[in-house]
Design a protein around this motif. Sequence first.
Motif, PDB file in Angstrom:
ATOM      1  N   ARG A 197       3.864 -19.642  19.288  1.00 17.02           N
ATOM      2  CA  ARG A 197       5.083 -19.481  18.011  1.00 17.02           C
ATOM      3  C   ARG A 197       3.475 -18.953  17.172  1.00 17.02           C
ATOM      4  N   ALA A 198       2.507 -19.118  16.832  1.00 18.12           N
ATOM      5  CA  ALA A 198       1.519 -18.297  16.325  1.00 18.12           C
ATOM      6  C   ALA A 198       1.344 -16.759  17.026  1.00 18.12           C
ATOM      7  N   LEU A 199       1.153 -17.660  18.169  1.00 14.94           N
ATOM      8  CA  LEU A 199       0.912 -15.330  19.377  1.00 14.94           C
ATOM      9  C   LEU A 199       1.882 -14.696  18.678  1.00 14.94           C
ATOM     10  N   ASP A 200       3.286 -15.162  18.722  1.00 16.76           N
ATOM     11  CA  ASP A 200       4.252 -14.419  19.191  1.00 16.76           C
ATOM     12  C   ASP A 200       4.476 -13.780  17.294  1.00 16.76           C
ATOM     13  N   ALA A 201       4.240 -14.319  16.581  1.00 19.24           N
ATOM     14  CA  ALA A 201       4.256 -14.151  14.934  1.00 19.24           C
ATOM     15  C   ALA A 201       3.176 -13.022  14.531  1.00 19.24           C
ATOM     16  N   LEU A 202       2.403 -13.248  15.500  1.00 20.24           N
ATOM     17  CA  LEU A 202       0.981 -12.196  14.828  1.00 20.24           C
ATOM     18  C   LEU A 202       1.456 -11.270  16.057  1.00 20.24           C
ATOM     19  N   HIS A 203       1.996 -10.761  16.898  1.00 20.85           N
ATOM     20  CA  HIS A 203       1.901  -9.948  17.986  1.00 20.85           C
ATOM     21  C   HIS A 203       3.439  -8.824  17.432  1.00 20.85           C
ATOM     22  N   ASN A 204       4.402  -9.992  17.128  1.00 17.08           N
ATOM     23  CA  ASN A 204       5.454  -8.699  16.129  1.00 17.08           C
ATOM     24  C   ASN A 204       5.040  -8.075  14.740  1.00 17.08           C
ATOM     25  N   TYR A 205       3.922  -9.125  14.161  1.00 15.68           N
ATOM     26  CA  TYR A 205       3.544  -8.537  12.827  1.00 15.68           C
ATOM     27  C   TYR A 205       2.786  -6.896  13.440  1.00 15.68           C
ATOM     28  N   PHE A 206       1.355  -7.391  14.071  1.00 11.90           N
ATOM     29  CA  PHE A 206       0.956  -6.087  13.969  1.00 11.90           C
ATOM     30  C   PHE A 206       1.392  -5.016  14.615  1.00 11.90           C
ATOM     31  N   THR A 207       2.271  -5.357  16.193  1.00  9.68           N
ATOM     32  CA  THR A 207       3.461  -4.292  16.332  1.00  9.68           C
ATOM     33  C   THR A 207       4.070  -3.114  15.908  1.00  9.68           C
ATOM     34  N   ARG A 208       4.475  -4.381  14.557  1.00  6.60           N
ATOM     35  CA  ARG A 208       5.037  -2.698  13.630  1.00  6.60           C
ATOM     36  C   ARG A 208       3.938  -2.671  12.781  1.00  6.60           C
ATOM     37  N   GLN A 209       2.992  -3.195  12.634  1.00  3.61           N
ATOM     38  CA  GLN A 209       1.539  -2.804  11.283  1.00  3.61           C
ATOM     39  C   GLN A 209       0.987  -0.979  12.109  1.00  3.61           C
ATOM     40  N   ARG A 210       1.475  -1.617  13.163  1.00  4.71           N
ATOM     41  CA  ARG A 210       1.101  -0.470  14.179  1.00  4.71           C
ATOM     42  C   ARG A 210      -0.783  -0.787  13.887  1.00  4.71           C
ATOM     43  N   ARG A 211      -1.284  -1.786  14.164  1.00  5.08           N
ATOM     44  CA  ARG A 211      -2.469  -1.703  13.627  1.00  5.08           C
ATOM     45  C   ARG A 211      -3.204  -2.034  15.279  1.00  5.08           C
ATOM     46  N   ARG A 212      -4.429  -1.641  15.300  1.00 10.52           N
ATOM     47  CA  ARG A 212      -5.005  -1.810  17.096  1.00 10.52           C
ATOM     48  C   ARG A 212      -6.233  -3.360  16.779  1.00 10.52           C
ATOM     49  N   ILE A 213      -5.464  -4.484  16.940  1.00  8.90           N
ATOM     50  CA  ILE A 213      -5.613  -5.722  17.689  1.00  8.90           C
ATOM     51  C   ILE A 213      -5.379  -6.239  18.930  1.00  8.90           C
ATOM     52  N   TYR A 214      -5.973  -6.622  19.801  1.00  7.05           N
ATOM     53  CA  TYR A 214      -5.525  -7.773  21.441  1.00  7.05           C
ATOM     54  C   TYR A 214      -5.634  -9.440  21.171  1.00  7.05           C
ATOM     55  N   LEU A 215      -4.077  -9.690  21.354  1.00  9.67           N
ATOM     56  CA  LEU A 215      -3.905 -10.775  20.744  1.00  9.67           C
ATOM     57  C   LEU A 215      -3.996 -11.529  22.708  1.00  9.67           C
ATOM     58  N   ALA A 216      -5.028 -12.898  22.322  1.00  4.23           N
ATOM     59  CA  ALA A 216      -4.392 -13.299  23.597  1.00  4.23           C
ATOM     60  C   ALA A 216      -4.450 -15.098  23.918  1.00  4.23           C
ATOM     61  N   ALA A 217      -3.747 -15.473  24.512  1.00  9.10           N
ATOM     62  CA  ALA A 217      -3.417 -17.710  24.789  1.00  9.10           C
ATOM     63  C   ALA A 217      -4.232 -17.837  25.920  1.00  9.10           C
ATOM     64  N   GLU A 218      -6.004 -18.629  25.580  1.00 11.76           N
ATOM     65  CA  GLU A 218      -5.714 -19.068  26.994  1.00 11.76           C
ATOM     66  C   GLU A 218      -6.989 -18.473  27.686  1.00 11.76           C
ATOM     67  N   LEU A 219      -6.574 -16.775  27.634  1.00 14.39           N
ATOM     68  CA  LEU A 219      -7.426 -15.883  28.261  1.00 14.39           C
ATOM     69  C   LEU A 219      -8.951 -16.166  28.559  1.00 14.39           C
ATOM     70  N   PRO A 220      -9.380 -16.630  29.797  1.00 11.94           N
ATOM     71  CA  PRO A 220     -10.587 -17.067  30.327  1.00 11.94           C
ATOM     72  C   PRO A 220     -12.038 -15.950  29.713  1.00 11.94           C
ATOM     73  N   THR A 221     -12.507 -16.508  28.649  1.00 14.09           N
ATOM     74  CA  THR A 221     -13.740 -15.981  28.124  1.00 14.09           C
ATOM     75  C   THR A 221     -15.041 -15.520  28.497  1.00 14.09           C
ATOM     76  N   TYR A 222     -15.960 -14.711  28.931  1.00 10.60           N
ATOM     77  CA  TYR A 222     -17.181 -14.749  29.536  1.00 10.60           C
ATOM     78  C   TYR A 222     -18.728 -13.983  28.639  1.00 10.60           C
ATOM     79  N   TYR A 223     -18.988 -14.510  27.226  1.00  7.77           N
ATOM     80  CA  TYR A 223     -19.870 -14.462  26.934  1.00  7.77           C
ATOM     81  C   TYR A 223     -21.251 -14.401  27.455  1.00  7.77           C
ATOM     82  N   PRO A 224     -22.327 -13.489  27.482  1.00  8.59           N
ATOM     83  CA  PRO A 224     -23.435 -12.956  28.326  1.00  8.59           C
ATOM     84  C   PRO A 224     -24.339 -14.816  28.499  1.00  8.59           C
ATOM     85  N   ALA A 225     -24.653 -14.704  29.682  1.00 12.14           N
ATOM     86  CA  ALA A 225     -25.317 -16.149  30.110  1.00 12.14           C
ATOM     87  C   ALA A 225     -24.515 -17.492  29.586  1.00 12.14           C
TER      88      ALA A 225
END
Length: 281
Positions: free
Chosen positions: A58-86
């Motif tokens: 629900r949180a992802l859905d609300a944010l995605h709908n809002y930023f899509t309408r705002q045409r703001r450049r932002i990346y949203l994801a859920a449970e995306l494997p994230t790799y920081y150096p080392a």
Amino acid sequence: MLALRTSPAGFPMAPSVEEWAALSPAERAAVVAALPDEVTYDEMAMPEGDLHFKAKIRALDALHNYFTRQRRRIYLAAELPTYYPAEPRFAPDLLAVVDAEDVDRSKWVVAAEGKGLDWVLEVHVGGDRKKDAERNVARYARLGIPEYFLYDRARNQLAAYRLASPEARVYTPIIANHGLYESQVLGLEILVHKDRLRFYAGSALLLESDGLIDRLQEMYDEAQQRAEGEARRAAEEARRREQAEQLAAEERRHREDETRRREQAEQALARLREELERLKR
């Protein structure tokens, strides 16, 4: 190709900053491709059912709908494997990266993307609460993630943290204002209302898809009612015009009849006058 690092638990990690800098573009691409696109259950909490899933989606859905309408450049994801150096990989329940291309990804490799995460939301329902409430608070701050929000779905409470400066590596708690927690990263305010997170842009509530559908249905119903009302008013106006035209036609016929009777009377009078003059002679 550079052999992938592994965490103390034996899971793949991204190269260190120094190792990455020493790689050629082709070697970097090969390392990114070799990093797994999933995180195992041993590295993350076990599934926690609908309470966890719905809160996150629900949180992802609300944010995605809002930023899509705002045409703001932002990346949203859920449970995306994230790799920081080392660093041992992880997969936040919800993440946001500002000024990043909104395209489908199977993982986020900080060195390859050129920046780390800007905002993270974790949803806690059961299990080890210290993971989200203590260890992640320290870990995400150490990684330099500017804001971290923790939604304790079991207690229906929200906690939020922010780095006081880009160089800070210890979070400062965000103090709620009448229940609203400000996210400077998202430019929004967040609160817990009943059994879900709510996001506000100023005084405007960000609607989830089902809320948008309901609102569009309301707008359609209102427009339909207005159209039907206009149609009724137009029909009533046409009826009044028709009645007015009928009255005008009757009035014309009445005047024509009066004119005709007057002309007939004048003609009869003229004949009588002529007959009278004739008799006098």
